[in-house]
Design a protein around this motif. Structure first.
Motif, PDB file in Angstrom:
ATOM      1  N   ALA A  68       0.877  -1.200  -0.280  1.00 37.46           N
ATOM      2  CA  ALA A  68       0.137   0.163   0.055  1.00 37.46           C
ATOM      3  C   ALA A  68       1.043   1.196   0.054  1.00 37.46           C
ATOM      4  CB  ALA A  68      -0.801  -0.179   1.187  1.00 37.46           C
ATOM      5  N   TYR A  69       0.438   2.284  -0.683  1.00 37.52           N
ATOM      6  CA  TYR A  69       1.061   3.503  -0.625  1.00 37.52           C
ATOM      7  C   TYR A  69       1.075   4.074   0.634  1.00 37.52           C
ATOM      8  CZ  TYR A  69       1.584   3.037  -5.929  1.00 37.52           C
ATOM      9  OH  TYR A  69       1.680   2.806  -7.027  1.00 37.52           O
ATOM     10  N   ALA A 116      -6.237  -0.953  -4.449  1.00 36.66           N
ATOM     11  CA  ALA A 116      -4.660  -1.554  -4.212  1.00 36.66           C
ATOM     12  C   ALA A 116      -5.023  -2.969  -3.742  1.00 36.66           C
ATOM     13  CB  ALA A 116      -4.114  -0.609  -3.018  1.00 36.66           C
ATOM     14  N   PRO A 117      -3.797  -3.687  -3.565  1.00 30.76           N
ATOM     15  CA  PRO A 117      -3.739  -5.017  -3.022  1.00 30.76           C
ATOM     16  C   PRO A 117      -4.383  -4.995  -1.578  1.00 30.76           C
ATOM     17  CG  PRO A 117      -1.635  -4.819  -4.233  1.00 30.76           C
ATOM     18  CD  PRO A 117      -2.528  -3.457  -4.162  1.00 30.76           C
ATOM     19  N   GLY A 118      -4.979  -6.270  -1.127  1.00 34.41           N
ATOM     20  CA  GLY A 118      -5.542  -6.208   0.249  1.00 34.41           C
ATOM     21  C   GLY A 118      -4.491  -6.883   0.985  1.00 34.41           C
ATOM     22  N   SER A 119      -4.620  -6.685   2.255  1.00 30.61           N
ATOM     23  CA  SER A 119      -3.489  -7.267   3.157  1.00 30.61           C
ATOM     24  C   SER A 119      -4.163  -7.358   4.574  1.00 30.61           C
ATOM     25  CB  SER A 119      -2.269  -6.420   3.214  1.00 30.61           C
ATOM     26  OG  SER A 119      -2.340  -5.137   3.404  1.00 30.61           O
ATOM     27  N   MET A 179     -18.946  -7.689   1.412  1.00 30.79           N
ATOM     28  CA  MET A 179     -17.645  -7.098   1.776  1.00 30.79           C
ATOM     29  C   MET A 179     -16.545  -7.569   1.413  1.00 30.79           C
ATOM     30  SD  MET A 179     -17.866  -7.719   6.137  1.00 30.79           S
ATOM     31  CE  MET A 179     -17.389  -9.172   6.577  1.00 30.79           C
ATOM     32  N   TYR A 180     -15.463  -6.756   1.224  1.00 39.14           N
ATOM     33  CA  TYR A 180     -14.254  -7.268   0.726  1.00 39.14           C
ATOM     34  C   TYR A 180     -12.943  -6.772   1.536  1.00 39.14           C
ATOM     35  CZ  TYR A 180     -16.956  -7.797  -3.523  1.00 39.14           C
ATOM     36  OH  TYR A 180     -17.764  -8.277  -4.529  1.00 39.14           O
ATOM     37  N   LEU A 181     -11.898  -7.930   1.641  1.00 34.00           N
ATOM     38  CA  LEU A 181     -10.937  -7.350   2.550  1.00 34.00           C
ATOM     39  C   LEU A 181      -9.911  -6.241   1.807  1.00 34.00           C
ATOM     40  CD1 LEU A 181      -8.832  -9.832   4.693  1.00 34.00           C
ATOM     41  CD2 LEU A 181      -7.625  -8.475   3.084  1.00 34.00           C
ATOM     42  N   LEU A 182      -9.526  -5.383   2.586  1.00 34.18           N
ATOM     43  CA  LEU A 182      -8.833  -4.311   1.992  1.00 34.18           C
ATOM     44  C   LEU A 182      -7.526  -4.160   2.931  1.00 34.18           C
ATOM     45  CD1 LEU A 182     -11.230  -1.335   1.200  1.00 34.18           C
ATOM     46  CD2 LEU A 182     -10.541  -3.184  -0.192  1.00 34.18           C
ATOM     47  N   HIS A 183      -6.559  -3.609   2.454  1.00 35.15           N
ATOM     48  CA  HIS A 183      -5.507  -2.974   3.356  1.00 35.15           C
ATOM     49  C   HIS A 183      -5.982  -1.779   4.167  1.00 35.15           C
ATOM     50  CE1 HIS A 183      -1.426  -1.916   5.064  1.00 35.15           C
ATOM     51  NE2 HIS A 183      -1.918  -0.638   4.824  1.00 35.15           N
ATOM     52  N   HIS A 184      -5.587  -1.508   5.335  1.00 38.43           N
ATOM     53  CA  HIS A 184      -6.175  -0.314   5.915  1.00 38.43           C
ATOM     54  C   HIS A 184      -5.031   0.116   7.256  1.00 38.43           C
ATOM     55  CE1 HIS A 184      -9.723   2.652   6.813  1.00 38.43           C
ATOM     56  NE2 HIS A 184      -9.520   2.292   5.522  1.00 38.43           N
ATOM     57  N   GLU A 185      -5.210   1.114   7.300  1.00 39.48           N
ATOM     58  CA  GLU A 185      -3.776   1.791   8.239  1.00 39.48           C
ATOM     59  C   GLU A 185      -3.890   1.303   9.722  1.00 39.48           C
ATOM     60  OE1 GLU A 185      -5.371   5.856   7.037  1.00 39.48           O
ATOM     61  OE2 GLU A 185      -5.827   4.253   6.309  1.00 39.48           O
ATOM     62  N   GLU A 186      -5.107   1.332  10.330  1.00 37.10           N
ATOM     63  CA  GLU A 186      -5.076   0.865  11.584  1.00 37.10           C
ATOM     64  C   GLU A 186      -4.457  -0.631  11.999  1.00 37.10           C
ATOM     65  OE1 GLU A 186      -9.677   0.994  10.740  1.00 37.10           O
ATOM     66  OE2 GLU A 186      -7.755   1.443   9.515  1.00 37.10           O
ATOM     67  N   ILE A 187      -4.559  -1.327  11.004  1.00 37.68           N
ATOM     68  CA  ILE A 187      -3.968  -2.833  11.143  1.00 37.68           C
ATOM     69  C   ILE A 187      -2.496  -2.592  11.565  1.00 37.68           C
ATOM     70  CG2 ILE A 187      -3.461  -4.958  10.066  1.00 37.68           C
ATOM     71  CD1 ILE A 187      -5.806  -4.172   8.109  1.00 37.68           C
ATOM     72  N   ILE A 227      -5.693  -9.792  12.441  1.00 40.67           N
ATOM     73  CA  ILE A 227      -6.256  -8.400  12.327  1.00 40.67           C
ATOM     74  C   ILE A 227      -6.717  -8.146  10.916  1.00 40.67           C
ATOM     75  CG2 ILE A 227      -6.161  -5.876  12.655  1.00 40.67           C
ATOM     76  CD1 ILE A 227      -3.814  -6.519  14.725  1.00 40.67           C
ATOM     77  N   ARG A 228      -7.706  -8.122  10.393  1.00 37.05           N
ATOM     78  CA  ARG A 228      -8.429  -7.991   9.407  1.00 37.05           C
ATOM     79  C   ARG A 228      -9.212  -6.626   9.251  1.00 37.05           C
ATOM     80  NH1 ARG A 228     -10.701 -13.752   7.665  1.00 37.05           N
ATOM     81  NH2 ARG A 228     -12.225 -13.284   9.558  1.00 37.05           N
ATOM     82  N   PHE A 229      -9.489  -6.405   7.879  1.00 32.29           N
ATOM     83  CA  PHE A 229     -10.360  -5.016   7.669  1.00 32.29           C
ATOM     84  C   PHE A 229     -11.084  -5.187   6.530  1.00 32.29           C
ATOM     85  CE2 PHE A 229     -11.495  -1.233   5.409  1.00 32.29           C
ATOM     86  CZ  PHE A 229     -12.110  -0.400   6.620  1.00 32.29           C
TER      87      PHE A 229
END
Length: 419
Positions: free
Chosen positions: A134-135, A213-216, A245-253, A266-268
């Motif tokens: 992720a950027y 972006a790719p999920g993580s 719903m779809y799994l995304l990368h997110h900053e709180e992870i 931990i997933r988002f």
């Protein structure tokens, strides 16, 4: 009793400003500053007759540190609330350090130009070492830890809803409900309908970058990265209903993984309708989500910025959006030697938000926590030298403020889990 400089005047900023005006005991004076002073003046005119908060306005280019420093030194706030663009986080942090004021934002730093060679070299090294691409990430702001510590200043990063409230939910669950948390699933559901064939609920440029972006996710302390939108689940959200719903990368992870290393996974997840995904895929396939400048009729344009100009302004969606959001966290873990599951969430109604502050619920659910985090820093309840995310402070005053200022939360025992 505090004086706060608010940088930005978009949809989220306008909610944060409205809530600061409601909370005039803490926010005795605010200045609204953005590149377009006319927008600031309009917001001032909207609220100044309904509040004892003294409102002033100014023009500033948040990309230019010298302009920020001059404005901060002139106004002399105790805290700067950054509700501008994530591209501008570091510049505003630099200005706060130079002027000796506390800093608050709602989203972590990402670069505007992802082809910049200097940034790219650091980014590619991080991708190799950590395993997510992720950027946006916290490393750039965490690098300011020593500077803020030595200056005796607080930088509170990510006090929107997610990140922000969701991280406070995690700290609250850890403090009050679990001896050990094993898994956290953060679920972001927007059940609203704005009637457009395609629009984004917050800044289109940021939103579309994030979603494409790719999920993580984090498992056993390590990142697992997957192709974009490749993990899909269905969930029956309270007051909203069954949604994809779809799994995304997110900053709180990233922050939770560092601050709660005992959590095994931990997933988002975020909900999307098929129409949204079809439009986004088409735009991506023809290059409209690219951040690389192209030449068009003798001018350099960035495709995703041009697309942003074509799409409806998220701040304009309020009067036409109906339905509800549901955002929260599902936890599994152990309490008193027994397995335990818990769901903490908030439900927000788009039209109720519009009637109160003229905004749809997406801006509302970010703008209210922006005010709350700033109030806690300004009042000294959340104040310590360094760079922090919301899960690193006592969650109780934040949770109380959510109930008081329009985002009441629910604790549900034994929820349906996400597989």
């Amino acid at each position: 009793m505090s004086r706060v400089l608010i940088i930005g005047c978009g949809g989220v900023a306008q909610v944060a400003i409205a809530k600061c005006c409601q909370n005039s005991e803490v926010f005795t004076e605010i200045m609204i500053a953005s590149r377009t002073k006319e927008k600031c003046d309009a917001v001032k005119a909207r609220w100044e007759k309904e509040t004892s908060t003294v409102i002033t306005t100014a023009q500033v280019d948040a990309d230019k540190k010298e302009e920020l420093v001059a404005l901060i030194n002139s106004y002399k706030p105790e805290v700067v609330l950054n509700v501008a663009l994530p591209y501008q986080d570091l510049t505003i942090m630099d200005a706060c350090l130079e002027c000796g004021v506390h800093y608050v934002d709602t989203a972590n730093y990402e670069p505007e130009d992802t082809d910049d060679p200097e940034w790219r070299a650091i980014y590619e090294k991080r991708c190799q070492e950590l395993g997510f691409s992720a950027y946006f990430d916290y490393s750039w702001q965490w690098a300011y830890q020593e500077k803020f510590e030595q200056a005796g200043l607080t930088a509170l990063c990510g006090t929107g809803f997610d990140p922000g409230v969701t991280s406070v939910f995690c700290a609250y669950a850890k403090k009050h409900y679990f001896d050990r948390i094993d898994t956290i699933d953060i679920l972001d559901c927007n059940g609203g309908d704005h009637g457009y064939p395609f629009a984004t609920n917050f800044n289109p440029e940021i939103n579309l970058r994030e979603v494409s972006a790719p999920g993580s996710y984090m498992e056993n302390g390590k990142w697992v990265e997957i192709p974009a939108m490749s993990i899909k689940r269905e969930y029956d959200f309270p007051e909203v209903g069954m949604k994809d719903m779809y799994l995304l990368h997110h900053e709180e992870i990233e922050a939770l993984g560092r601050n709660m290393p005992e959590v095994k996974r931990i997933r988002f997840f975020m909900t999307f309708g098929q129409s949204y995904l079809t439009h986004m895929n088409c735009l991506e396939n023809v290059g409209m989500l690219s951040t690389t400048p192209i030449e068009f009729e003798g001018q350099q344009i960035v495709p995703i910025q041009f697309l942003k100009a074509l799409l409806p302004d998220p701040a304009s969606l309020g009067p036409r959006t109906v339905g509800k959001t549901n955002i929260g966290c599902i936890f599994t873990g152990v309490k008193d030697g027994k397995e335990k599951t818990l769901y903490i969430y908030n439900v927000c109604d788009h039209q109720e938000c519009y009637r109160e502050v003229g905004s749809q619920a997406i801006s509302y659910t970010t703008g209210v926590p922006a005010m709350i985090g700033t109030a806690l820093v300004a009042s000294g309840l959340w104040k310590k030298p360094g760079v922090f995310t919301t899960d690193e402070f006592d969650p109780d005053p934040y949770m109380e403020a959510l109930n008081k200022w329009g985002l009441p939360w629910v604790v549900e025992e034994n929820p349906v889990l996400v597989d």
